[in-house]
Design an enzyme around this catalytic site. Structure first.
Site, PDB file in Angstrom:
ATOM      1  N   ARG A 191     -17.132  18.445  10.403  1.00  0.00           N
ATOM      2  CA  ARG A 191     -16.544  17.361  11.197  1.00  0.00           C
ATOM      3  C   ARG A 191     -15.752  18.119  12.572  1.00  0.00           C
ATOM      4  O   ARG A 191     -14.906  18.374  12.556  1.00  0.00           O
ATOM      5  CB  ARG A 191     -15.297  16.743  10.450  1.00  0.00           C
ATOM      6  CG  ARG A 191     -15.912  15.855   9.272  1.00  0.00           C
ATOM      7  CD  ARG A 191     -14.545  14.972   8.882  1.00  0.00           C
ATOM      8  NE  ARG A 191     -15.115  13.812   8.149  1.00  0.00           N
ATOM      9  CZ  ARG A 191     -15.493  13.616   6.863  1.00  0.00           C
ATOM     10  NH1 ARG A 191     -15.095  14.877   6.128  1.00  0.00           N
ATOM     11  NH2 ARG A 191     -15.968  12.582   6.448  1.00  0.00           N
TER      12      ARG A 191
ATOM     13  N   ARG B 153     -21.841  18.254  12.991  1.00  0.00           N
ATOM     14  CA  ARG B 153     -22.006  16.918  13.494  1.00  0.00           C
ATOM     15  C   ARG B 153     -21.323  16.768  14.727  1.00  0.00           C
ATOM     16  O   ARG B 153     -20.272  17.231  14.958  1.00  0.00           O
ATOM     17  CB  ARG B 153     -21.269  15.950  12.426  1.00  0.00           C
ATOM     18  CG  ARG B 153     -21.210  14.431  13.091  1.00  0.00           C
ATOM     19  CD  ARG B 153     -20.710  13.441  12.003  1.00  0.00           C
ATOM     20  NE  ARG B 153     -19.045  13.578  11.947  1.00  0.00           N
ATOM     21  CZ  ARG B 153     -18.518  12.836  11.361  1.00  0.00           C
ATOM     22  NH1 ARG B 153     -19.121  12.128  10.141  1.00  0.00           N
ATOM     23  NH2 ARG B 153     -17.117  12.771  10.992  1.00  0.00           N
TER      24      ARG B 153
ATOM     25  N   GLU C 221     -25.482   5.604   8.613  1.00  0.00           N
ATOM     26  CA  GLU C 221     -24.148   5.064   8.251  1.00  0.00           C
ATOM     27  C   GLU C 221     -24.054   3.696   9.080  1.00  0.00           C
ATOM     28  O   GLU C 221     -23.034   2.788   8.729  1.00  0.00           O
ATOM     29  CB  GLU C 221     -22.915   5.799   8.508  1.00  0.00           C
ATOM     30  CG  GLU C 221     -23.124   6.441   9.915  1.00  0.00           C
ATOM     31  CD  GLU C 221     -21.999   7.460  10.434  1.00  0.00           C
ATOM     32  OE1 GLU C 221     -20.980   7.543   9.353  1.00  0.00           O
ATOM     33  OE2 GLU C 221     -21.893   8.229  11.240  1.00  0.00           O
TER      34      GLU C 221
ATOM     35  N   ASN D  29     -19.026   5.794   3.531  1.00  0.00           N
ATOM     36  CA  ASN D  29     -17.915   5.559   4.293  1.00  0.00           C
ATOM     37  C   ASN D  29     -18.190   4.249   5.210  1.00  0.00           C
ATOM     38  O   ASN D  29     -17.694   3.181   5.302  1.00  0.00           O
ATOM     39  CB  ASN D  29     -16.854   6.295   4.744  1.00  0.00           C
ATOM     40  CG  ASN D  29     -16.517   7.617   3.750  1.00  0.00           C
ATOM     41  OD1 ASN D  29     -16.890   7.407   2.534  1.00  0.00           O
ATOM     42  ND2 ASN D  29     -16.244   8.836   4.391  1.00  0.00           N
ATOM     43  N   ASP D  30     -18.782   4.777   6.118  1.00  0.00           N
ATOM     44  CA  ASP D  30     -19.082   3.622   7.279  1.00  0.00           C
ATOM     45  C   ASP D  30     -20.393   2.960   6.788  1.00  0.00           C
ATOM     46  O   ASP D  30     -20.361   1.705   7.096  1.00  0.00           O
ATOM     47  CB  ASP D  30     -19.785   4.472   8.691  1.00  0.00           C
ATOM     48  CG  ASP D  30     -18.308   4.923   9.319  1.00  0.00           C
ATOM     49  OD1 ASP D  30     -17.494   4.038   9.463  1.00  0.00           O
ATOM     50  OD2 ASP D  30     -18.425   6.026   9.835  1.00  0.00           O
TER      51      ASP D  30
ATOM     52  N   ARG E 284     -12.974  -0.503   6.808  1.00  0.00           N
ATOM     53  CA  ARG E 284     -12.768   0.778   5.777  1.00  0.00           C
ATOM     54  C   ARG E 284     -11.239   1.184   6.236  1.00  0.00           C
ATOM     55  O   ARG E 284     -10.816   1.685   5.054  1.00  0.00           O
ATOM     56  CB  ARG E 284     -13.598   2.012   6.345  1.00  0.00           C
ATOM     57  CG  ARG E 284     -13.434   2.633   7.757  1.00  0.00           C
ATOM     58  CD  ARG E 284     -14.461   3.766   7.834  1.00  0.00           C
ATOM     59  NE  ARG E 284     -14.280   5.129   7.515  1.00  0.00           N
ATOM     60  CZ  ARG E 284     -14.617   6.214   7.789  1.00  0.00           C
ATOM     61  NH1 ARG E 284     -15.925   5.969   8.402  1.00  0.00           N
ATOM     62  NH2 ARG E 284     -14.191   7.439   7.379  1.00  0.00           N
TER      63      ARG E 284
ATOM     64  N   CYS F  18     -22.989  12.558   2.346  1.00  0.00           N
ATOM     65  CA  CYS F  18     -21.819  13.325   2.613  1.00  0.00           C
ATOM     66  C   CYS F  18     -20.534  12.142   2.789  1.00  0.00           C
ATOM     67  O   CYS F  18     -19.522  12.661   2.946  1.00  0.00           O
ATOM     68  CB  CYS F  18     -21.823  13.861   4.029  1.00  0.00           C
ATOM     69  SG  CYS F  18     -22.200  13.123   5.563  1.00  0.00           S
TER      70      CYS F  18
END
Ligand code: PEP
Ligand code: MG
Length: 776
Positions: A498, A535, A626, A649-650, A660, A697
């Site tokens: 990240r 990323r 995502e 998550n997204d 979220r 991920c």
């Protein structure tokens, strides 16, 4: 003192409509004064924004004649062009559906929702009232299930506030009615269930043995070690301040610093620890707590003195409540309070350090102390205070340390170095265990350690199913230290670096050289044999940058986020890509673009990368999946990338249209919803048709329930937080790919997330005995 209403006359009745300025109550000040044990009377002035000045009288006063305070009202300012209104609205009674009343998490949900309104909002229960914007105030209301609560608001948006909060409370404030107590600010304590209060002791001992000190199980397991009493240096502060303005600035700076420290810790943590830190951030913004401290400053106290008085009084009031769950929040208030106090006094709170083999004894351990313990030196925790749902207990379970709380205070008298046997399962501390007791303890410890040890021992082995299918287990990281830890814990790659963690919480962007140093350090930790997926900057939405002011947006999650920021600011992207390319020789570097929604975005980003490469270092390129449009067009994207990594998550938030970060939606925003699983399947099928690999991920990759279905769908890599690597690998080794595929096909026909979870739970149970056999 209680006058039982004597001297007070109500001017309105419950349920009456009242107008601004109408008197609600009158009182006989003389009668009250004569009944009071002290004539020191606090005068609270609210609506400070409507007051332009105050003159306080000093000296002797005559009862009934002297004026003690002159207040000048400011001219009423129109709000947003509308005439100023002080509308008041009150809801009907709402019966609280929460099984534990408004404990920490629903209280945080209510406070967060209330803060969205300008009105002053109160929760009323009979004569009791709580500030709806303050978690501590709501906790101190000590509500019970089925209590009748009314919401009252005064201010320009009073009606909207009352209607929103009444609905929120009626729906359980983010908890489903069936939900049990959740101690932290998150939906499920990641560190496992609270141990049963009446668990059988791991080591039987006579109840009457004077060497045996009884407590309550806080974290299971057994430890043999030497007593280490926790002694802290007391922080002393001057009582007298150096003036309101200076002390206020001092307090604000310490609060901001504490917020920064916790946010940094929050970014580096996951699971139970991150939810606890979220709760601490909420406490730092608690208006009641801050107002009380500011009131102390106004009385001439120093910032440290006033702050300590404020948080200690809140903690003491929480400690006096009947509910154990609420009492244990006092530890969190003292923890956050102590952190700010340390900053105010210039005392740095160093992590606690002990000799190896220590069993810590303390009256209380704060959550941050517990989180910073050296798990190599400390074998167990024993406190006279706290309880099994305290955050320190949750962290002890996350660290795998046996812990006992509420133990007899005689434990505090034990000398450092005394041999003790801590039974975290049975909730006891045994002083000077004899040979037979030591032998029994060793046998239990051996059995318990075997499972964990076999997972850790096999951590560096590949994760292959019982029928020989390999899946790569990678790590999600943010720093070079985490890269080292990932390798040590068996991480086969980094599936997600990240990079935004480098950019957050600072006043200026890291320059190219600084970025390159970090990427190179991470790459060097992994070496050429391991893949490193970096990323590119993923900010915007919930991750704003102070030095990159983006125009205010109505819907930031649907606005300039992820790759869109990088395309809007290509200078940032170019320098980041150049920095990444400097690490290409040290590891198997892959570049990954976040939040790709269209093929055009991918092409634009790739063009910039190609220009920066200009025939130099080459890297592989992938995108995060995502956004539903990316999953639905994965076929086209797959032709132009080397890999996909699914950010569940997204993907969940955008597929289900559920924010979220909204705790109220947390139980519903389920990544195991059939719609999300279908998008994952589409992505995997499209990638495999083009010979490209797919990782996951997002958080789903580390969920034990989800791992079999992700394998069955055909995912090639799971990228998980570092502490989860060994356990996920062990889980994969207990599964058969054939069964996982059957499961994935079956689950694809289900219609709700609940059905999917129920089926996966059943599969987990069935798989266990067979898996154990297969694994041995
Ligand atoms: C995701 O969205 O699942 C993901 C891994 O990215 P982040 O959580 O950083 O948005
Ligand atoms: Mg994401």
């Amino acid at each position: 003192m209680s006058l039982n209403g004597k001297g007070f006359t109500a001017r309105v009745s419950q349920g009456d409509r009242v107008a601004a300025g109408q008197p609600l109550i009158s009182f006989d000040a003389d009668l009250i004064a004569r009944s009071a044990p002290s004539l020191l009377t606090q005068v609270l002035v609210t609506n400070r924004e409507r007051i332009s000045g105050m003159t306080v009288a000093t000296g002797l006063v005559d009862a009934g004649r002297s004026v003690i305070l002159d207040v000048e009202l400011a001219a009423a300012a129109p709000v947003d062009g509308a005439p100023a209104t002080e509308a008041t609205a009150v809801s009907a009674d709402i019966r609280l559906p929460n099984r534990q009343g408004l404990h920490a998490r629903p209280a945080a949900v209510v406070a967060a929702a209330a803060k969205a309104f300008r009105a002053d909002i109160r929760l009323l229960r009979g004569a009791d009232a709580a500030n709806a914007k303050s978690v501590t105030s709501i906790l101190l209301l000590a509500t019970n299930p089925n209590d009748a609560i009314r919401v009252s608001a005064t201010g320009p948006d009073a009606a909207a506030a009352v209607s929103a909060l009444a609905e929120l409370l009626a729906c359980g404030s983010g908890e489903s009615e069936a939900a049990g107590p959740v101690p932290a600010a998150g939906p499920v304590p990641a560190a496992g269930p609270v141990p049963a209060a009446a668990a059988a002791p791991a080591i039987p001992a006579a109840a009457t043995d004077p060497r045996r000190l009884a407590g309550v199980s806080a974290s299971p397991g057994v430890a043999l070690g030497k007593v280490a009493q926790v002694r802290r240096t007391a922080i002393s502060v001057e009582e007298q301040g150096a003036g309101l303005e200076r002390e206020r600035a001092h307090l604000d700076a310490a609060l901001a610093r504490a917020r920064h420290e916790i946010s940094v810790q929050r970014a580096a943590n996951s699971g139970a620890a991150s939810r606890i830190l979220d709760a601490h951030l909420e406490l730092l913004a608690d208006p009641e707590l801050i107002d009380l401290a500011v009131a102390g400053l106004a009385r001439g106290r120093s910032a440290g003195y006033a702050w300590r008085e404020a948080y200690s009084s809140y903690a003491a009031r929480l400690e006096a409540l009947a509910s154990a769950l609420l009492r244990e929040r006092a530890g969190d208030v003292r923890d956050v309070g102590g952190r700010v106090l340390g900053l105010l006094a210039g005392v740095t709170t160093a992590p606690l350090e002990f000799v190896p083999g220590s069993i810590l004894i303390a009256d209380e351990l704060t959550p941050s102390e517990t989180a910073s313990l050296d798990a190599g030196a400390v074998l167990g925790l024993c406190t006279t205070g706290g309880g099994p749902t305290s955050h320190a207990a949750i962290l002890a379970r996350a660290l795998g340390l046996p812990a006992v709380c509420g133990v007899d205070r005689a434990a505090l008298e034990l000398e450092d170095g005394t041999a003790v046997l801590l039974d975290g399962t049975g909730g006891t501390l045994l002083k000077d265990p004899d040979e037979a007791e030591v032998a029994a303890a060793r046998a239990v410890m051996g059995r318990l350690a075997a499972q964990r040890q076999s997972e850790r021992a096999a951590a560096s082995e590949p994760a292959a199913t019982t029928d020989g299918h390999r899946i790569e287990i990678a790590a999600n990281i943010g720093t070079a230290e985490e890269a080292v830890a990932a390798v040590a814990h068996g991480g086969e790659a980094v599936g997600l670096l990240r990079s935004e963690l480098l950019f957050l919480d600072r006043d200026t962007a890291p320059d190219e050289r600084e970025q390159a140093e970090v990427y190179r350090a991470v790459a060097a930790a992994l070496g050429r044999g391991r893949r490193l997926v970096i990323r590119t900057l993923d900010v915007g939405g919930d991750k704003p940058l102070a030095y990159l002011p983006l125009p205010p947006e109505e819907n930031p999650f649907l606005g300039l986020r992820g790759i869109r920021v990088s395309l809007e600011r290509p200078d940032l992207l170019r320098s980041q890509l150049r920095a990444i390319l400097t690490a290409a020789a040290l590891s198997d570097v892959h570049v990954m673009f976040p939040m790709i929604a269209t093929l055009d975005e991918l092409r634009a980003a790739r063009r910039i990368l190609a220009e920066e490469q200009a025939g130099g270092a080459s890297v592989r390129v992938g995108v995060m999946i995502e956004v539903p449009s990316a999953a639905l067009t994965a076929e086209h994207l797959a032709r132009e990338v080397d890999f996909f990594s699914i950010g569940t998550n997204d993907l969940t938030q955008y597929t289900l249209a559920m924010d979220r970060g909204n705790p109220r939606l947390a139980p519903l925003a389920d990544a195991l919803h059939p719609a999300v699983l279908q998008l994952i399947s589409l992505t995997v099928e499209a990638a495999h048709r083009h010979g490209k690999w797919v990782g996951v991920c997002g958080g789903l990759a580390a969920e034990p329930l989800a791992v079999p279905v992700l394998l069955g769908i055909g995912v090639d890599e799971l990228s998980v937080p570092v502490p989860a690597i060994a356990a996920v690998k062990a889980l994969v080794r207990r599964l058969s790919l054939r069964h996982c595929r059957d499961l994935a096909r079956e689950v694809a026909g289900l219609s709700t997330a609940g059905e999917v979870r129920a089926r996966l739970a059943q599969f987990g149970k069935q798989a266990r005995p067979a898996a154990a056999g297969a694994g041995s």
